[in-house]
Design a protein around this motif. Structure first.
Motif, short mmCIF file in Angstrom:
data_model
loop_
_atom_site.label_atom_id
_atom_site.label_comp_id
_atom_site.label_asym_id
_atom_site.label_seq_id
_atom_site.Cartn_x
_atom_site.Cartn_y
_atom_site.Cartn_z
N GLY A 226 3.12 -13.55 -16.83
CA GLY A 226 3.27 -14.63 -15.86
C GLY A 226 4.60 -14.68 -15.15
O GLY A 226 4.83 -15.57 -14.32
N VAL A 227 5.48 -13.73 -15.42
CA VAL A 227 6.83 -13.71 -14.82
C VAL A 227 6.91 -12.57 -13.80
O VAL A 227 6.58 -11.42 -14.12
CB VAL A 227 7.91 -13.53 -15.90
N LEU A 228 7.34 -12.87 -12.59
CA LEU A 228 7.49 -11.85 -11.55
C LEU A 228 8.66 -10.94 -11.92
O LEU A 228 9.80 -11.39 -12.03
CB LEU A 228 7.73 -12.50 -10.19
N MET A 229 8.36 -9.65 -12.09
CA MET A 229 9.37 -8.69 -12.54
C MET A 229 9.91 -7.83 -11.40
O MET A 229 11.07 -7.41 -11.43
CB MET A 229 8.76 -7.78 -13.61
N SER A 230 9.09 -7.54 -10.40
CA SER A 230 9.55 -6.78 -9.23
C SER A 230 8.69 -7.15 -8.04
O SER A 230 7.52 -7.50 -8.19
CB SER A 230 9.51 -5.27 -9.48
N ASP A 231 9.30 -7.07 -6.85
CA ASP A 231 8.63 -7.51 -5.62
C ASP A 231 9.06 -6.56 -4.51
O ASP A 231 10.23 -6.55 -4.11
CB ASP A 231 9.04 -8.95 -5.31
N VAL A 232 8.12 -5.74 -4.04
CA VAL A 232 8.44 -4.71 -3.05
C VAL A 232 7.68 -4.98 -1.75
O VAL A 232 6.47 -5.23 -1.77
CB VAL A 232 8.05 -3.31 -3.57
N THR A 233 8.39 -4.93 -0.64
CA THR A 233 7.76 -4.89 0.67
C THR A 233 8.03 -3.50 1.24
O THR A 233 9.18 -3.13 1.48
CB THR A 233 8.33 -5.98 1.61
N ASP A 234 6.96 -2.73 1.42
CA ASP A 234 7.10 -1.33 1.80
C ASP A 234 6.94 -1.17 3.31
O ASP A 234 5.83 -1.19 3.85
CB ASP A 234 6.05 -0.49 1.06
N GLU A 235 8.06 -1.00 4.00
CA GLU A 235 8.07 -0.82 5.45
C GLU A 235 8.10 0.66 5.86
O GLU A 235 8.21 0.98 7.04
CB GLU A 235 9.29 -1.53 6.06
N ASP A 236 8.00 1.53 4.88
CA ASP A 236 8.07 2.98 5.14
C ASP A 236 6.70 3.48 5.60
O ASP A 236 5.84 3.84 4.80
CB ASP A 236 8.49 3.69 3.85
N GLU A 237 6.50 3.49 6.91
CA GLU A 237 5.20 3.87 7.46
C GLU A 237 4.85 5.33 7.23
O GLU A 237 3.69 5.72 7.29
CB GLU A 237 5.16 3.55 8.96
N VAL A 238 5.84 6.15 6.95
CA VAL A 238 5.60 7.58 6.71
C VAL A 238 5.02 7.81 5.32
O VAL A 238 4.07 8.58 5.14
CB VAL A 238 6.90 8.38 6.89
N ASN A 239 5.56 7.14 4.31
CA ASN A 239 5.21 7.45 2.92
C ASN A 239 4.34 6.42 2.22
O ASN A 239 3.76 6.72 1.17
CB ASN A 239 6.50 7.64 2.11
N ARG A 240 4.24 5.21 2.73
CA ARG A 240 3.47 4.19 2.02
C ARG A 240 1.98 4.48 2.08
O ARG A 240 1.51 5.26 2.90
CB ARG A 240 3.77 2.81 2.60
N LYS A 241 1.23 3.86 1.17
CA LYS A 241 -0.22 4.02 1.11
C LYS A 241 -0.88 2.64 1.15
O LYS A 241 -0.37 1.68 0.57
CB LYS A 241 -0.62 4.73 -0.18
N SER A 242 -2.02 2.57 1.83
CA SER A 242 -2.72 1.29 1.94
C SER A 242 -3.94 1.21 1.03
O SER A 242 -4.53 0.14 0.88
CB SER A 242 -3.16 1.06 3.39
N SER A 243 -4.33 2.32 0.39
CA SER A 243 -5.45 2.33 -0.56
C SER A 243 -5.34 3.59 -1.39
O SER A 243 -4.58 4.50 -1.07
CB SER A 243 -6.80 2.27 0.16
N GLY A 244 -6.12 3.64 -2.47
CA GLY A 244 -6.10 4.85 -3.30
C GLY A 244 -6.63 4.59 -4.70
O GLY A 244 -7.13 3.51 -5.01
N HIS A 245 -6.49 5.60 -5.53
CA HIS A 245 -7.05 5.56 -6.88
C HIS A 245 -6.26 4.63 -7.80
O HIS A 245 -5.06 4.41 -7.61
CB HIS A 245 -7.08 6.97 -7.48
N LEU A 246 -6.97 4.14 -8.82
CA LEU A 246 -6.41 3.27 -9.84
C LEU A 246 -6.56 3.96 -11.19
O LEU A 246 -7.64 4.48 -11.51
CB LEU A 246 -7.16 1.95 -9.83
N GLY A 247 -5.48 4.02 -11.97
CA GLY A 247 -5.56 4.67 -13.28
C GLY A 247 -4.40 4.29 -14.17
O GLY A 247 -3.43 3.65 -13.72
N VAL A 248 -4.49 4.67 -15.45
CA VAL A 248 -3.40 4.42 -16.39
C VAL A 248 -2.97 5.74 -17.02
O VAL A 248 -3.73 6.71 -17.08
CB VAL A 248 -3.79 3.38 -17.47
N GLN A 249 -1.74 5.78 -17.51
CA GLN A 249 -1.05 7.03 -17.81
C GLN A 249 -0.61 7.15 -19.26
O GLN A 249 -0.28 6.15 -19.91
CB GLN A 249 0.19 7.11 -16.91
#
Length: 268
Positions: A226-249
């Motif tokens: 319940g605690v916000l640990m990190s908050d990213v706004t990704d303005e990098d139009e070259v490298n950011r992704k808007s969708s993709g796979h979900l998995g655990v490592q």
């Protein structure tokens, strides 16, 4: 044929009415119970994507992934040490905007993470490249935003960050050159969510913790318990992704164990 007097007939009729009414009330209660359950699920909007019994709907290396006691278990033994990080990947789609809730428990030696909006890597079996909600047993990195096999650390625990495009992004080798000390250099820390060590106390050691990811547009928020640990706004139009796979490592390193349960997804 047995003959009944008037009192017996009335008694039989009354008993029939009582039994009919009891049956009717029972069905009504059952209907209300089911309706309440269904309504609750609809209002919550989260759908379970792990059944707690099988690996149906997930793809990974069975040398490392199994189901035990209702949990999705990733385990590395002395006999199965890794050359590359390996993932188990959800096969139900490639979410764009979503919320994900799950619980994890990890051994002290463990290193894991939840990848999202990620690409599969053709040259490495069961590998993903992309955003990761980092998790580790020593709680050094848990809660931060780390981009696997790409821009590295985007936000440390306790940071609110804006990610920018690096200078000359099209130059050969520019992506790797813009990573120093395992951290993306074209980023601006715009606010503090709290001291990393203070936030660490909100995370349970070798016990169950809840992760809540809120991923919408180019804003990526990682919550733990319940605690916000990190908050990213990704303005990098070259490298950011808007969708993709979900998995655990499970991560390269010493023998380890990580467990996941109650994995629920709500697409926005």
């Amino acid at each position: 044929m047995k003959a009944y007097n008037i009192k017996q007939v009335i008694g039989i009729l009354l008993m029939s009415v009582v039994m009919f009414q009891a049956c009717k009330e029972s069905k009504k209660e059952e209907k209300v119970t089911k309706g309440t359950k269904d309504t609750s699920a609809d209002q919550d909007g989260f759908v379970s994507i792990f059944d707690g019994e099988t690996l149906d709907g997930w793809e990974g290396d069975s040398n490392y992934w199994s189901v035990k006691n209702g949990n999705l278990v990733g385990e590395v033994t002395p006999e199965t040490l890794l050359d590359n990080n390996t993932f188990i990947v959800w096969q139900g789609g490639q979410p764009s905007d979503f919320e994900l809730k799950l619980e994890f428990k990890i051994a002290e030696a463990g290193n894991s993470g939840i990848n999202y909006r990620s690409d599969k890597i053709d040259t490495i079996p069961h590998a993903l490249r992309g955003y990761q909600a980092d998790i580790d047993g020593k709680i050094r990195y848990t809660g931060q935003n780390y981009e696997e096999k790409k821009r590295a650390t985007l936000a440390y625990r306790g940071e609110k960050v804006i990610i920018n495009t690096q200078d000359n992004p099209n130059e050969e080798g520019s992506l790797r050159a813009n990573v120093q000390r395992n951290c993306w250099q074209s980023r601006e820390v715009v606010d503090s969510l709290g001291e990393s060590d203070s936030l660490k106390t909100k995370i349970k050691f070798e016990d169950w913790n809840e992760v809540h990811l809120v991923i919408k547009g180019n804003r990526l928020q990682h919550y733990v318990n319940g605690v916000l640990m990190s908050d990213v706004t990704d303005e990098d139009e070259v490298n950011r992704k808007s969708s993709g796979h979900l998995g655990v490592q499970v991560h390269v390193g010493p023998p380890m164990k990580v467990e996941y349960r109650n994995i629920r997804l709500k697409e926005l």
